[in-house]
Design an enzyme around this catalytic site. Sequence first.
Site, PDB file in Angstrom:
ATOM      1  N   ASN A  30       0.734  -1.257  -0.082  1.00  0.00           N
ATOM      2  CA  ASN A  30       0.069   0.020  -0.026  1.00  0.00           C
ATOM      3  C   ASN A  30       0.867   1.308  -0.034  1.00  0.00           C
ATOM      4  OD1 ASN A  30       0.828  -0.327   2.771  1.00  0.00           O
ATOM      5  ND2 ASN A  30      -0.982   0.443   3.684  1.00  0.00           N
ATOM      6  N   CYS A  31       2.016   1.356  -0.266  1.00  0.00           N
ATOM      7  CA  CYS A  31       3.018   2.267  -0.388  1.00  0.00           C
ATOM      8  C   CYS A  31       2.927   3.002  -1.462  1.00  0.00           C
ATOM      9  CB  CYS A  31       4.484   1.968   0.113  1.00  0.00           C
ATOM     10  SG  CYS A  31       5.659   3.089  -0.034  1.00  0.00           S
ATOM     11  N   ASP A  32       2.865   4.268  -1.754  1.00  0.00           N
ATOM     12  CA  ASP A  32       2.682   5.242  -2.785  1.00  0.00           C
ATOM     13  C   ASP A  32       3.848   4.863  -3.632  1.00  0.00           C
ATOM     14  OD1 ASP A  32       0.166   5.818  -2.192  1.00  0.00           O
ATOM     15  OD2 ASP A  32       0.708   7.781  -1.480  1.00  0.00           O
TER      16      ASP A  32
END
Length: 109
Positions: free
Chosen positions: A9-11
């Site tokens: 979920n890290c951009d």
Amino acid sequence: MIKMYGIKNCDAVKKAQKFLTAQGVNFEFIDFRQNPIDEQTLQSFIKVLGWEKVINKRSTTYRNFSDTEKQNISLALTLKNPTLIKRPILVVEGDIEAGFSEESYRRFI
């Protein structure tokens, strides 16, 4: 084989994955939360990049640490708190890159 380490979920991880996919590059994604890295892998990151490039000082985990903890980052602490690791970590034939930038990724692929 290209390996990318990070958190799904890290951009920055999402941008890196999108870039590699658009370039037609096959890679294996290893999510720190689902498949914690081992001490040897973390040591290889540190050996190539150094602590300063491996530790994500902008992470919530790091910012919530006391000043003493921040000054005493260790392998054990990092393995226990994998979100301390800058994301993504790209490993290509022994070369290692921390973070994402199109320019640096172009050199790797």
